[in-house]
Design a protein around this motif. Structure first.
Motif, PDB file in Angstrom:
ATOM      1  N   SER A  89      -5.570   4.254   0.670  1.00 22.00           N
ATOM      2  CA  SER A  89      -4.797   3.423   1.594  1.00 22.00           C
ATOM      3  C   SER A  89      -5.120   2.968   3.401  1.00 22.00           C
ATOM      4  O   SER A  89      -4.838   2.384   3.504  1.00 22.00           O
ATOM      5  N   ALA A  90      -6.318   4.027   3.353  1.00 16.01           N
ATOM      6  CA  ALA A  90      -6.173   4.256   4.981  1.00 16.01           C
ATOM      7  C   ALA A  90      -7.460   3.385   5.009  1.00 16.01           C
ATOM      8  O   ALA A  90      -6.177   2.836   6.521  1.00 16.01           O
TER       9      ALA A  90
ATOM     10  N   GLY B 290     -11.523  -0.233   7.943  1.00 18.53           N
ATOM     11  CA  GLY B 290     -10.806   0.266   8.228  1.00 18.53           C
ATOM     12  C   GLY B 290     -10.049  -0.966   9.109  1.00 18.53           C
ATOM     13  O   GLY B 290      -9.033  -1.008   9.658  1.00 18.53           O
TER      14      GLY B 290
ATOM     15  N   VAL C 223      -5.471   4.129  13.069  1.00 17.99           N
ATOM     16  CA  VAL C 223      -5.834   3.745  11.872  1.00 17.99           C
ATOM     17  C   VAL C 223      -7.274   4.816  11.924  1.00 17.99           C
ATOM     18  O   VAL C 223      -7.362   5.356  10.752  1.00 17.99           O
TER      19      VAL C 223
ATOM     20  N   ASN D 209      -8.007  -3.439   7.496  1.00 19.92           N
ATOM     21  CA  ASN D 209      -6.105  -2.715   7.296  1.00 19.92           C
ATOM     22  C   ASN D 209      -5.377  -3.360   7.986  1.00 19.92           C
ATOM     23  O   ASN D 209      -5.176  -3.773   8.893  1.00 19.92           O
TER      24      ASN D 209
ATOM     25  N   GLU E 143       1.663  -1.353  -0.143  1.00 17.93           N
ATOM     26  CA  GLU E 143      -0.156   0.287   0.015  1.00 17.93           C
ATOM     27  C   GLU E 143       0.707   1.074   0.051  1.00 17.93           C
ATOM     28  O   GLU E 143       1.215   2.185  -0.994  1.00 17.93           O
TER      29      GLU E 143
ATOM     30  N   GLY F 162      -7.172   0.562   4.132  1.00 17.81           N
ATOM     31  CA  GLY F 162      -6.843  -0.907   3.542  1.00 17.81           C
ATOM     32  C   GLY F 162      -6.530  -1.333   2.328  1.00 17.81           C
ATOM     33  O   GLY F 162      -6.686  -2.618   2.396  1.00 17.81           O
TER      34      GLY F 162
END
Length: 468
Positions: A429-430, A255, A350, A259, A144, A432
């Motif tokens: 990306s945050a 997330g 996160v 994540n 990521e 996941g």
């Protein structure tokens, strides 16, 4: 003047195409850049090798279930000189004298099997499997990171290239303005002050152009480092909103589940918990079985051949070993508690990252609309100031200020469009979900389970699955 104005507008339009999809005539796309980064990034390939190394922890742990076999052999020469006496009375005494050389030879085989060791082997195997799972999640984290860096540097280059074009066009406009101002000064329409103002603005414009070109050079170098090739004829990048959750609460909920930092911390708890069980197993009895056979020749001058075989079960019960085993158990329990706190901290981080990235995405959407309105208004204002200057109602400085305001607006629009696209990747990306599978990139996805299955049940062999 009109032609030069259109040139500057075209430079800003490069980034506006980001919302119109890829242009077939351009050579490269953001998806292709992400594929190259995913396939060839050295840092990512290094992490994949690390995961393959971690896979070997499982067969190492499984070796505790398997027997240990040792083959021994010996050969040599020895010299013997003995003189023995047997008998109780002088009449019964028998003296025996043996001397000479012989070549003793022997070969033996020993097999040792652990029958019980306090479940240490089973717990070591489960811990090793959790380490593999944690290593895979760490690989996802780096994947990521690499994909986000690749998307960011791709958009950075588009932004910086567009800004360079805006500044170059601005320089050309200012050069034309200075020429016209000097012509008007020669006929007495403006003063020397107007000429000096035009010269100063041109010098500032050239400085801005040089700064933009320097930034583009740096970005080009980073593009080569992250993606692996020189940027050339890049197509506009587009946001990835279609892959994002619909609302912020759903993004946070997803997330906290998907994540990889969260899941890696969970596997970390498993590893530390199983370490406690392994250390507790050191207090339990150990049962082993050892079987051996041996064939020997000429071990003594008087014995030509001998054969022996044995099977022995051994029980070992630890009573007290200095207290180190108890300290290890206490220490590993503290590690479990610490890892649980790490998981809580990771979840909080996160959650914060998702909220921050989501806010930046929403702000980016608004900034694009605002910057587009600013460009439109600045273009209208510049045209109006120029017409008023021709009528004598505005000064040369007013025209220069309006021109600079338009340049600033176009740079702001380019930057806002860049931030808008990058923010969408940051949210993904945050959460996941920034992966080749979700993005549907045209590439073969690296599957770490393939190597794991190849080595998990390997009993012998020193070659890696790729032939090394």
């Amino acid at each position: 003047m009109r032609r030069l104005k259109l040139v500057t507008g075209a430079a800003a339009a490069v980034m506006m195409l980001a919302y119109m999809g890829p242009t077939p005539s351009l050579a490269d796309t953001i998806e292709a850049a992400l594929v190259r980064a995913y396939q060839g990034n050295p840092q990512l390939n290094s992490q994949r090798a690390q995961v393959r190394s971690t896979d070997e922890n499982v067969p190492q742990a499984l070796s505790g279930y398997r027997p240990k076999v040792a083959l021994t052999a010996s050969a040599g020469y020895q010299y013997t000189d003995t003189n023995s006496t047997q008998g109780g009375t002088p009449q019964q005494i028998v003296r025996t004298e043996i001397n000479g050389t012989n070549p003793p030879r022997s070969v033996g085989l020993t097999v040792t099997q652990t029958l019980f060791n306090g479940q240490q082997t089973a717990n070591r195997t489960r811990a090793a499997e959790s380490q593999v799972s944690g290593a895979r999640e760490a690989l996802r984290v780096l994947e990521e990171t690499v994909l986000l860096n690749a998307a960011t540097i791709y958009m950075d280059y588009l932004r910086d290239a567009a800004i360079v074009e805006v500044q170059r066009s601005n320089t050309r406009v200012l050069e034309q303005t200075l020429k016209q101002t000097r012509d008007r000064f020669n006929v007495g329409e403006v003063t020397r002050t107007d000429v000096a103002q035009s010269e100063a603005q041109l010098a500032a414009g050239k400085t801005q152009q040089l700064t933009a070109e320097s930034n583009l050079t740096t970005t080009r170098s980073n593009f080569r480092r992250i993606i692996g090739n020189e940027p050339e004829a890049l197509a506009p990048g587009s946001p990835v909103d279609r892959f994002l959750p619909a609302t912020l609460p759903s993004a946070v909920e997803l997330g906290l589940i998907e994540n990889p930092n969260v899941t890696a911390a969970m596997f970390g708890i498993d590893v530390n918990f199983l370490t406690v069980k392994i250390n507790e197993g050191a207090l339990l009895p150990t049962v082993t079985l050892q079987a051996s056979v041996q064939q020997a020749y000429e071990q003594q001058l008087t014995v030509y051949r001998s054969f022996g075989a044995s099977a022995i079960a051994q029980l070992s019960v630890p009573i007290y070993q200095g207290g180190a085993e108890y300290s290890l158990i206490r220490q590993s329990k503290e590690n479990v508690a610490q890892q649980r706190l790490v998981l809580d901290e990771t979840r909080d981080q996160v959650r914060a990252n998702i909220v921050t990235a989501w806010g930046q995405l929403e702000a980016g959407k608004a900034q694009v609309a605002s910057a587009q309105s600013q460009v439109t208004a600045s273009e209208i204002a510049l045209n109006g100031v120029r017409e008023e200057a021709k009528a004598g109602q505005r000064t040369t400085l007013d025209v220069l200020n309006a021109q600079q305001a338009l340049v600033n607006a176009r740079v702001a629009l380019v930057t806002a469009q860049h931030d808008r696209v990058v923010a969408s990747y940051a949210v993904l990306s945050a959460v996941g979900r920034l992966s080749p599978q979700v993005l549907k990139l045209p590439t073969e996805v690296y599957d770490p389970s393939v190597h794991y299955q190849q080595v998990r049940d390997s009993w012998i062999g020193v070659r890696t699955p790729d032939g090394r």
